[in-house]
Design a protein around this motif. Sequence first.
Motif, PDB file in Angstrom:
ATOM      1  N   ALA A  55      -1.303 -36.009   0.666  1.00 42.54           N
ATOM      2  CA  ALA A  55      -1.774 -35.931  -0.727  1.00 42.54           C
ATOM      3  C   ALA A  55      -2.456 -34.586  -0.906  1.00 42.54           C
ATOM      4  CB  ALA A  55      -2.741 -37.062  -1.021  1.00 42.54           C
ATOM      5  N   ALA A  56      -2.022 -33.836  -1.877  1.00 45.07           N
ATOM      6  CA  ALA A  56      -2.611 -32.515  -2.101  1.00 45.07           C
ATOM      7  C   ALA A  56      -3.704 -32.619  -3.140  1.00 45.07           C
ATOM      8  CB  ALA A  56      -1.543 -31.547  -2.589  1.00 45.07           C
ATOM      9  N   ILE A  57      -4.862 -32.126  -2.802  1.00 42.11           N
ATOM     10  CA  ILE A  57      -5.983 -32.115  -3.724  1.00 42.11           C
ATOM     11  C   ILE A  57      -6.276 -30.668  -4.081  1.00 42.11           C
ATOM     12  CG2 ILE A  57      -8.391 -32.743  -4.073  1.00 42.11           C
ATOM     13  CD1 ILE A  57      -6.543 -35.090  -3.774  1.00 42.11           C
ATOM     14  N   ALA A  98      -1.235 -28.793   7.926  1.00 38.69           N
ATOM     15  CA  ALA A  98      -1.546 -30.152   7.499  1.00 38.69           C
ATOM     16  C   ALA A  98      -3.026 -30.293   7.205  1.00 38.69           C
ATOM     17  CB  ALA A  98      -1.146 -31.147   8.594  1.00 38.69           C
ATOM     18  N   PRO A  99      -3.392 -31.237   6.305  1.00 43.80           N
ATOM     19  CA  PRO A  99      -4.809 -31.454   6.019  1.00 43.80           C
ATOM     20  C   PRO A  99      -5.572 -31.854   7.272  1.00 43.80           C
ATOM     21  CG  PRO A  99      -3.416 -32.586   4.426  1.00 43.80           C
ATOM     22  CD  PRO A  99      -2.528 -32.095   5.509  1.00 43.80           C
ATOM     23  N   PRO A 100      -6.697 -31.232   7.546  1.00 45.23           N
ATOM     24  CA  PRO A 100      -7.469 -31.578   8.731  1.00 45.23           C
ATOM     25  C   PRO A 100      -8.241 -32.857   8.526  1.00 45.23           C
ATOM     26  CG  PRO A 100      -8.649 -29.947   7.458  1.00 45.23           C
ATOM     27  CD  PRO A 100      -7.334 -30.163   6.758  1.00 45.23           C
ATOM     28  N   ALA A 101      -8.599 -33.505   9.604  1.00 45.41           N
ATOM     29  CA  ALA A 101      -9.485 -34.664   9.502  1.00 45.41           C
ATOM     30  C   ALA A 101     -10.909 -34.188   9.314  1.00 45.41           C
ATOM     31  CB  ALA A 101      -9.393 -35.520  10.759  1.00 45.41           C
ATOM     32  N   ALA A 102     -11.655 -34.908   8.493  1.00 49.41           N
ATOM     33  CA  ALA A 102     -13.046 -34.527   8.255  1.00 49.41           C
ATOM     34  C   ALA A 102     -13.846 -34.641   9.544  1.00 49.41           C
ATOM     35  CB  ALA A 102     -13.654 -35.427   7.182  1.00 49.41           C
ATOM     36  N   VAL A 103     -14.753 -33.682   9.755  1.00 44.38           N
ATOM     37  CA  VAL A 103     -15.628 -33.759  10.910  1.00 44.38           C
ATOM     38  C   VAL A 103     -16.639 -34.858  10.657  1.00 44.38           C
ATOM     39  CG1 VAL A 103     -17.335 -32.535  12.278  1.00 44.38           C
ATOM     40  CG2 VAL A 103     -15.322 -31.331  11.447  1.00 44.38           C
ATOM     41  N   ALA A 104     -16.651 -35.868  11.485  1.00 44.76           N
ATOM     42  CA  ALA A 104     -17.526 -37.018  11.234  1.00 44.76           C
ATOM     43  C   ALA A 104     -17.944 -37.652  12.535  1.00 44.76           C
ATOM     44  CB  ALA A 104     -16.809 -38.047  10.376  1.00 44.76           C
ATOM     45  N   ARG A 333     -14.558 -29.215  -8.966  1.00 47.67           N
ATOM     46  CA  ARG A 333     -13.727 -30.262  -9.533  1.00 47.67           C
ATOM     47  C   ARG A 333     -12.388 -30.348  -8.805  1.00 47.67           C
ATOM     48  NH1 ARG A 333     -14.018 -28.724 -15.806  1.00 47.67           N
ATOM     49  NH2 ARG A 333     -14.156 -26.628 -14.924  1.00 47.67           N
ATOM     50  N   TYR A 334     -11.798 -31.525  -8.847  1.00 46.70           N
ATOM     51  CA  TYR A 334     -10.566 -31.777  -8.118  1.00 46.70           C
ATOM     52  C   TYR A 334      -9.498 -32.399  -9.006  1.00 46.70           C
ATOM     53  CZ  TYR A 334     -13.021 -30.991  -3.711  1.00 46.70           C
ATOM     54  OH  TYR A 334     -13.722 -30.428  -2.670  1.00 46.70           O
ATOM     55  N   ASN A 335      -8.244 -32.038  -8.710  1.00 47.34           N
ATOM     56  CA  ASN A 335      -7.072 -32.702  -9.265  1.00 47.34           C
ATOM     57  C   ASN A 335      -6.257 -33.237  -8.101  1.00 47.34           C
ATOM     58  OD1 ASN A 335      -7.478 -32.035 -12.040  1.00 47.34           O
ATOM     59  ND2 ASN A 335      -6.771 -29.950 -11.593  1.00 47.34           N
ATOM     60  N   GLY A 336      -5.749 -34.451  -8.214  1.00 47.54           N
ATOM     61  CA  GLY A 336      -4.891 -34.947  -7.152  1.00 47.54           C
ATOM     62  C   GLY A 336      -4.962 -36.448  -6.999  1.00 47.54           C
ATOM     63  N   VAL A 337      -4.279 -36.935  -5.988  1.00 42.54           N
ATOM     64  CA  VAL A 337      -4.154 -38.365  -5.735  1.00 42.54           C
ATOM     65  C   VAL A 337      -4.401 -38.648  -4.259  1.00 42.54           C
ATOM     66  CG1 VAL A 337      -2.642 -40.376  -5.896  1.00 42.54           C
ATOM     67  CG2 VAL A 337      -2.410 -38.529  -7.546  1.00 42.54           C
ATOM     68  N   ILE A 338      -5.160 -39.696  -3.971  1.00 44.01           N
ATOM     69  CA  ILE A 338      -5.400 -40.148  -2.604  1.00 44.01           C
ATOM     70  C   ILE A 338      -5.121 -41.641  -2.549  1.00 44.01           C
ATOM     71  CG2 ILE A 338      -7.147 -40.530  -0.806  1.00 44.01           C
ATOM     72  CD1 ILE A 338      -8.579 -38.049  -1.720  1.00 44.01           C
ATOM     73  N   LEU A 348     -11.380 -37.808   3.172  1.00 48.29           N
ATOM     74  CA  LEU A 348     -12.187 -36.594   3.149  1.00 48.29           C
ATOM     75  C   LEU A 348     -11.390 -35.398   3.669  1.00 48.29           C
ATOM     76  CD1 LEU A 348     -15.642 -37.934   4.403  1.00 48.29           C
ATOM     77  CD2 LEU A 348     -14.922 -37.466   2.056  1.00 48.29           C
ATOM     78  N   GLY A 349     -10.505 -35.649   4.622  1.00 42.96           N
ATOM     79  CA  GLY A 349      -9.663 -34.571   5.122  1.00 42.96           C
ATOM     80  C   GLY A 349      -8.775 -33.996   4.035  1.00 42.96           C
ATOM     81  N   MET A 350      -8.291 -34.863   3.137  1.00 40.54           N
ATOM     82  CA  MET A 350      -7.478 -34.387   2.027  1.00 40.54           C
ATOM     83  C   MET A 350      -8.303 -33.524   1.081  1.00 40.54           C
ATOM     84  SD  MET A 350      -5.294 -37.858   1.240  1.00 40.54           S
ATOM     85  CE  MET A 350      -4.300 -38.605   2.546  1.00 40.54           C
ATOM     86  N   LEU A 351      -9.559 -33.921   0.866  1.00 38.66           N
ATOM     87  CA  LEU A 351     -10.442 -33.098   0.038  1.00 38.66           C
ATOM     88  C   LEU A 351     -10.747 -31.767   0.721  1.00 38.66           C
ATOM     89  CD1 LEU A 351     -13.003 -35.802  -1.158  1.00 38.66           C
ATOM     90  CD2 LEU A 351     -11.115 -34.836  -2.468  1.00 38.66           C
ATOM     91  N   GLU A 352     -10.877 -31.797   2.044  1.00 36.47           N
ATOM     92  CA  GLU A 352     -11.188 -30.574   2.799  1.00 36.47           C
ATOM     93  C   GLU A 352     -10.030 -29.587   2.815  1.00 36.47           C
ATOM     94  OE1 GLU A 352     -12.492 -31.470   6.723  1.00 36.47           O
ATOM     95  OE2 GLU A 352     -14.551 -31.902   6.108  1.00 36.47           O
TER      96      GLU A 352
END
Length: 370
Positions: A55-57, A98-104, A333-338, A348-352
């Motif tokens: 999903a692209a944000i 590819a979208p990275p995984a959020a550091v958590a 602000r963001y546009n996109g779908v998750i 969160l990775g998609m947002l990152e």
Amino acid sequence: MEQETLQLLWEKISNGTATDQETALYLRHCQAAEEAGERTLPVPDTKGVEQRMLAAIHQRTGRRKTRRIPRYWYAAAMLTGLIALAIYLRPGRSAEKAPPAAVAQQDMPAGTDKAVLTLANGKKITLGTAQDEAVARQAGLRVYRSDSGEIVYEATGSGSGFHEITTPRGGQYRLVLQDGSKVWLNAASSLRYPATFTGSTRTVELKGEAYFEIAANARQPFIVHTAVQEVEVLGTHFNVNAYDDNAQVQTTLLQGRVSVHAGNNKMILQPGEQASLSHQSGALSKATVDANTAVAWKNGYFIFNDTYLTAVLQQLSRWYDVTVDLKTIPKVRYNGVIPRNVPLSKALGMLEFTGDVKFNVNNNMISIRH
């Protein structure tokens, strides 16, 4: 790209064998085709594919102009259950990355179908467990799993008094009222309603967010009360977002006609219109919107249209049952779908993926990583 190559990529995505690079390549081609006006791309129809797609944000900051995700991709997501979005990238970013995984320090699973039902006599039944669902059936209620996989609670008897169904943070539920009306409750929401509708109206009380499909009955209007407004309908499909921590109460009409009342203010909505009531000023306004965005949660998605990050994280916090450190949130602000079925780290990775904002999750709290 040759059609045979495109079809091969699509088949690999469908059966789960595509690499992240191949998926990104396919979506990049879809973006180019969309911009060229093509509408003959293969679109998904395989269950579970959304879990494997990217999903692209697209992030928007300040006055920077950006392109919105084309409506064609929204239609694909809504009609087929796939996050098939064109990737809109910042200058210099590679589409193959590819979208990275959020550091958590911890991860949280997506929410599930669960709720607590309080009967007229005060008895509480936890819906989502077989033992308690058996108790519900004995009380003149029916709990079953629909063909689409949703757990449904239905009032089958002619009982008296009021029932209340409450979803926790990280939960959602669907119920069928005694008159046949259908209600989907989002996370951290509750609906209070009579076991049997009698009298001249069908009245319920909502806290949080719910989507309604009301059984038509011209002689008995259906009324949804929230803390600050009421919505009156005869038979229609609409969504009410009335969370206390939102700046506005939003009522969005998909089908039919509704009347929204707030104090001395009243307005009629037509399909595709949204009434917004300000918690602060009490002003009631109306606008034409993409109604699919308002009910994306019911269909298994988060959809963001120039949505500030604070509002994005508020939605995530209810669904993943976490809190948000609002002091650290930048005004982007963001546009996109998750998809709502992925774990928090994936969301969160998609947002990152935009590159500017990074997240930490620790002690069930989302914060910005500096």
